[in-house]
Motif scaffolding. Structure first.
Motif, PDB file in Angstrom:
ATOM      1  N   SER A   1      55.911  50.128  59.334  1.00  0.00           N
ATOM      2  CA  SER A   1      56.308  48.420  59.454  1.00  0.00           C
ATOM      3  C   SER A   1      54.835  47.711  59.094  1.00  0.00           C
ATOM      4  O   SER A   1      53.866  48.957  59.468  1.00  0.00           O
ATOM      5  CB  SER A   1      57.235  47.362  60.077  1.00  0.00           C
ATOM      6  OG  SER A   1      56.528  47.680  61.115  1.00  0.00           O
ATOM      7  N   ASN A   2      53.943  47.276  58.935  1.00  0.00           N
ATOM      8  CA  ASN A   2      52.901  46.712  58.938  1.00  0.00           C
ATOM      9  C   ASN A   2      51.905  47.716  58.224  1.00  0.00           C
ATOM     10  O   ASN A   2      50.782  47.720  58.672  1.00  0.00           O
ATOM     11  CB  ASN A   2      52.411  46.070  59.760  1.00  0.00           C
ATOM     12  CG  ASN A   2      53.282  45.414  61.161  1.00  0.00           C
ATOM     13  OD1 ASN A   2      53.436  44.122  59.392  1.00  0.00           O
ATOM     14  ND2 ASN A   2      53.650  45.225  61.958  1.00  0.00           N
ATOM     15  N   VAL A   3      52.164  48.425  57.132  1.00  0.00           N
ATOM     16  CA  VAL A   3      51.715  49.773  56.734  1.00  0.00           C
ATOM     17  C   VAL A   3      50.446  49.048  55.296  1.00  0.00           C
ATOM     18  O   VAL A   3      50.794  48.316  54.784  1.00  0.00           O
ATOM     19  CB  VAL A   3      52.156  50.471  55.844  1.00  0.00           C
ATOM     20  CG1 VAL A   3      51.109  51.227  55.444  1.00  0.00           C
ATOM     21  CG2 VAL A   3      52.820  51.386  57.368  1.00  0.00           C
ATOM     22  N   LYS A   4      49.031  49.575  55.707  1.00  0.00           N
ATOM     23  CA  LYS A   4      48.453  48.979  54.539  1.00  0.00           C
ATOM     24  C   LYS A   4      48.737  49.258  53.382  1.00  0.00           C
ATOM     25  O   LYS A   4      47.998  50.894  53.596  1.00  0.00           O
ATOM     26  CB  LYS A   4      47.224  49.101  54.631  1.00  0.00           C
ATOM     27  CG  LYS A   4      46.611  47.852  55.897  1.00  0.00           C
ATOM     28  CD  LYS A   4      45.107  47.515  56.073  1.00  0.00           C
ATOM     29  CE  LYS A   4      44.612  46.659  57.185  1.00  0.00           C
ATOM     30  NZ  LYS A   4      43.244  46.584  57.761  1.00  0.00           N
ATOM     31  N   ILE A   5      49.014  49.459  51.940  1.00  0.00           N
ATOM     32  CA  ILE A   5      49.635  50.200  50.947  1.00  0.00           C
ATOM     33  C   ILE A   5      47.722  49.928  49.753  1.00  0.00           C
ATOM     34  O   ILE A   5      47.336  48.673  49.608  1.00  0.00           O
ATOM     35  CB  ILE A   5      50.569  49.235  50.398  1.00  0.00           C
ATOM     36  CG1 ILE A   5      51.821  49.515  51.815  1.00  0.00           C
ATOM     37  CG2 ILE A   5      50.409  50.124  49.612  1.00  0.00           C
ATOM     38  CD1 ILE A   5      51.907  51.068  51.261  1.00  0.00           C
ATOM     39  N   ALA A   6      46.986  51.387  50.036  1.00  0.00           N
ATOM     40  CA  ALA A   6      45.840  50.885  49.013  1.00  0.00           C
ATOM     41  C   ALA A   6      46.717  50.617  47.197  1.00  0.00           C
ATOM     42  O   ALA A   6      47.593  51.619  47.178  1.00  0.00           O
ATOM     43  CB  ALA A   6      45.123  52.216  49.516  1.00  0.00           C
ATOM     44  N   THR A   7      45.846  50.873  46.866  1.00  0.00           N
ATOM     45  CA  THR A   7      46.274  49.730  44.972  1.00  0.00           C
ATOM     46  C   THR A   7      44.813  50.889  44.136  1.00  0.00           C
ATOM     47  O   THR A   7      46.132  51.079  42.999  1.00  0.00           O
ATOM     48  CB  THR A   7      46.124  48.989  44.965  1.00  0.00           C
ATOM     49  OG1 THR A   7      45.038  47.774  44.918  1.00  0.00           O
ATOM     50  CG2 THR A   7      47.196  48.318  45.541  1.00  0.00           C
ATOM     51  N   TYR A   8      44.441  51.208  44.459  1.00  0.00           N
ATOM     52  CA  TYR A   8      43.704  51.900  43.593  1.00  0.00           C
ATOM     53  C   TYR A   8      43.253  51.817  42.172  1.00  0.00           C
ATOM     54  O   TYR A   8      43.388  52.067  41.205  1.00  0.00           O
ATOM     55  CB  TYR A   8      44.716  53.609  43.337  1.00  0.00           C
ATOM     56  CG  TYR A   8      44.983  54.111  44.679  1.00  0.00           C
ATOM     57  CD1 TYR A   8      44.194  54.761  45.485  1.00  0.00           C
ATOM     58  CD2 TYR A   8      45.866  53.408  45.386  1.00  0.00           C
ATOM     59  CE1 TYR A   8      44.570  56.101  46.676  1.00  0.00           C
ATOM     60  CE2 TYR A   8      46.557  54.526  46.703  1.00  0.00           C
ATOM     61  CZ  TYR A   8      45.220  55.497  47.539  1.00  0.00           C
ATOM     62  OH  TYR A   8      45.472  56.844  48.530  1.00  0.00           O
ATOM     63  N   ASN A   9      43.067  50.672  42.212  1.00  0.00           N
ATOM     64  CA  ASN A   9      43.207  49.434  40.958  1.00  0.00           C
ATOM     65  C   ASN A   9      43.901  49.888  40.684  1.00  0.00           C
ATOM     66  O   ASN A   9      43.564  49.934  38.740  1.00  0.00           O
ATOM     67  CB  ASN A   9      41.583  50.145  40.268  1.00  0.00           C
ATOM     68  CG  ASN A   9      40.321  48.935  40.898  1.00  0.00           C
ATOM     69  OD1 ASN A   9      40.646  48.189  41.568  1.00  0.00           O
ATOM     70  ND2 ASN A   9      39.427  50.115  40.971  1.00  0.00           N
ATOM     71  N   ASP A  10      45.165  50.140  40.376  1.00  0.00           N
ATOM     72  CA  ASP A  10      46.480  49.867  39.368  1.00  0.00           C
ATOM     73  C   ASP A  10      47.114  49.668  39.621  1.00  0.00           C
ATOM     74  O   ASP A  10      47.965  49.080  41.302  1.00  0.00           O
ATOM     75  CB  ASP A  10      46.730  51.014  40.178  1.00  0.00           C
ATOM     76  CG  ASP A  10      48.167  51.969  39.615  1.00  0.00           C
ATOM     77  OD1 ASP A  10      48.320  51.568  38.655  1.00  0.00           O
ATOM     78  OD2 ASP A  10      48.623  53.541  38.885  1.00  0.00           O
ATOM     79  N   HIS A  11      47.816  48.267  39.505  1.00  0.00           N
ATOM     80  CA  HIS A  11      48.369  47.177  39.466  1.00  0.00           C
ATOM     81  C   HIS A  11      49.899  47.734  39.394  1.00  0.00           C
ATOM     82  O   HIS A  11      50.652  47.166  40.227  1.00  0.00           O
ATOM     83  CB  HIS A  11      48.928  46.797  37.632  1.00  0.00           C
ATOM     84  CG  HIS A  11      48.739  47.181  36.306  1.00  0.00           C
ATOM     85  ND1 HIS A  11      49.516  46.991  35.970  1.00  0.00           N
ATOM     86  CD2 HIS A  11      48.647  48.725  36.440  1.00  0.00           C
ATOM     87  CE1 HIS A  11      49.942  47.753  35.033  1.00  0.00           C
ATOM     88  NE2 HIS A  11      49.099  49.052  34.998  1.00  0.00           N
ATOM     89  N   ARG A  12      50.313  48.871  39.377  1.00  0.00           N
ATOM     90  CA  ARG A  12      52.114  49.668  39.650  1.00  0.00           C
ATOM     91  C   ARG A  12      52.053  49.714  40.921  1.00  0.00           C
ATOM     92  O   ARG A  12      53.107  49.930  41.208  1.00  0.00           O
ATOM     93  CB  ARG A  12      52.206  50.321  38.854  1.00  0.00           C
ATOM     94  CG  ARG A  12      51.958  50.097  37.310  1.00  0.00           C
ATOM     95  CD  ARG A  12      52.912  51.009  35.884  1.00  0.00           C
ATOM     96  NE  ARG A  12      52.873  50.757  35.065  1.00  0.00           N
ATOM     97  CZ  ARG A  12      53.091  49.182  34.491  1.00  0.00           C
ATOM     98  NH1 ARG A  12      54.201  48.510  34.722  1.00  0.00           N
ATOM     99  NH2 ARG A  12      53.166  49.096  32.552  1.00  0.00           N
TER     100      ARG A  12
END
Length: 415
Positions: A361-372
């Motif tokens: 839990s409470n993990v930071k999810i990186a998005t890589y400039n990717d909307h999906r």
């Protein structure tokens, strides 16, 4: 903007209106630019479609000055479609560029295909990659070949401009074809405005449209890719009845395969007039998923995250195009799912997830400039609180996403 997502919701009851398909919208915007007596309704409000419309300059004449710079930022579809569009517009010269990531995404296959037809396109920096300089030409040649296993957007780009060419196009696809539904979508939209097409074996023929199509309004179906996140929410909930508009049972969009895929994860899809309702089936027996997503790679991220949340494994193949998207999506999935405690492995065209019952839990999810990446991971909030980094990236395809989740009842706060 980083968002902290929490949920105490077990039972989802909601009605959501989703704007038009980005895929359909961008194709129709290009056709509207070629044939201005077409009117569009329910178009996508995504960044990509706004960038596409601005670049097409629908409300004024095409740019004719030397070195007019057209910046499409992160919009990969716009890069492919506009390359073909500007190449066939006589007396038009542009430099087509984009974000740093866009300059790493290959364009050579499409450029070479257009050059086969007589287009004048050159590279400003690295060969095979944007930015590219395009000098619009009258195109009379009509025979061209292209590898069949490349992004279908290269193929669709050629097909969309074909009606404006003096002799149309006879396009030969070499090898095994990827993403057939997207090619069929393009051909169906061409047929809708009166263009004669034929797709037989590995050859596609598009006839020229010698007269303007009759004035007509084309309504864009809502986006199935955007619907995928609600399929995931339904699957991960205890109970759910989520209605989405506007959708058709016979869709041009390949991602409508969600109906069959999520039926394997306990979600029944009910069609009624112009909407679908997603209903969670009680006591549904879950099994490891083995799917070939060659025709629907854009929903791979949503599916694998759903499987993690359900505690089941999956083996997904046909994912080779994911490596040249907004990011290398396979590697991004491996990194972010591992943070959550997943046992996952990837190859150049596949992904394997081993079933696990524990999610960190409470993990930071990186998005890589990717909307999906942002939207695919959001449904996990039904299992554990999570943090989505650079959450504003969803505007690329679904600007209302976070507001829609808030309206369902999710607790979302900015960090």
């Amino acid at each position: 903007m980083n968002l902290y997502l929490q949920s105490v919701i077990c039972n989802l009851q909601s009605a959501i209106s989703i704007t038009g398909s980005k895929s359909e919208t961008n194709r129709l915007l290009l056709l509207q630019a070629l044939f201005p007596n077409i009117t569009l309704a329910n178009t996508s409000n995504s960044d990509d479609s706004e960038v596409m419309q601005k670049a097409l300059n629908l409300d004024s004449q095409l740019p004719t000055s030397n070195s007019q710079l057209v910046d499409i930022h992160h919009a990969g579809t716009a890069m492919r479609f506009l390359t073909a569009y500007f190449a066939v517009n006589e007396d038009c010269e542009v430099v087509l560029t984009g974000s740093p990531r866009m300059k790493e995404r290959p364009i050579k296959v499409l450029v070479e295909a257009l050059q086969q037809l007589g287009a004048q396109i050159s590279y400003e920096n690295q060969e095979g990659y944007p930015p590219i300089r395009i000098k619009g030409q009258k195109i009379t040649a009509n025979k061209v070949s292209i590898p069949a296993n490349v992004s279908s957007q290269y193929i669709s780009a050629l097909l969309l401009v074909a009606p404006k060419l003096e002799n149309g196009i006879e396009l030969t696809l070499v090898g095994e074809i990827t993403s057939i539904p997207y090619i069929k979508m393009t051909l169906a939209l061409l047929n809708e405005i009166g263009v004669d097409t034929n797709f037989e074996g590995n050859t596609i023929t598009v006839k020229p449209l010698t007269t303007n199509p009759k004035p007509q309004t084309l309504t864009v179906e809502s986006d199935w890719s955007s619907a995928s996140y609600f399929f995931s929410l339904a699957a991960l909930s205890n109970e759910a009845s989520i209605s989405l508009t506007s959708y058709k049972e016979t869709s041009l969009q390949g991602d409508s395969a969600l109906v069959e895929i999520y039926a394997k994860m306990g979600v029944e899809t009910r069609f009624e007039e112009n909407k679908i309702t997603l209903v969670k089936q009680p006591n549904f027996k879950l099994e490891t998923l083995n799917l070939d997503l060659n025709n629907t790679p854009d929903i791979a991220q949503t599916i694998v995250v759903t499987c993690l949340g359900l505690g089941i494994g999956c083996h997904l193949t046909g994912l080779h195009t994911l490596k040249i998207k907004e990011t290398d999506r396979l590697e991004a999935l491996r990194i972010e799912l591992t943070k959550l405690g997943a046992n996952i492995s990837v190859t150049n065209d596949s992904l394997t997830l081993v079933a696990t019952k524990e999610i960190h839990s409470n993990v930071k999810i990186a998005t890589y400039n990717d909307h999906r990446m942002a939207m695919a991971f959001a449904p996990l909030v039904l299992k554990v609180p999570i943090i989505i980094e650079n959450a504003e990236v969803v505007s690329k395809s679904y600007p209302d996403f976070w507001n829609d989740l808030k309206n369902i009842g999710f607790q979302i706060s900015e960090l």
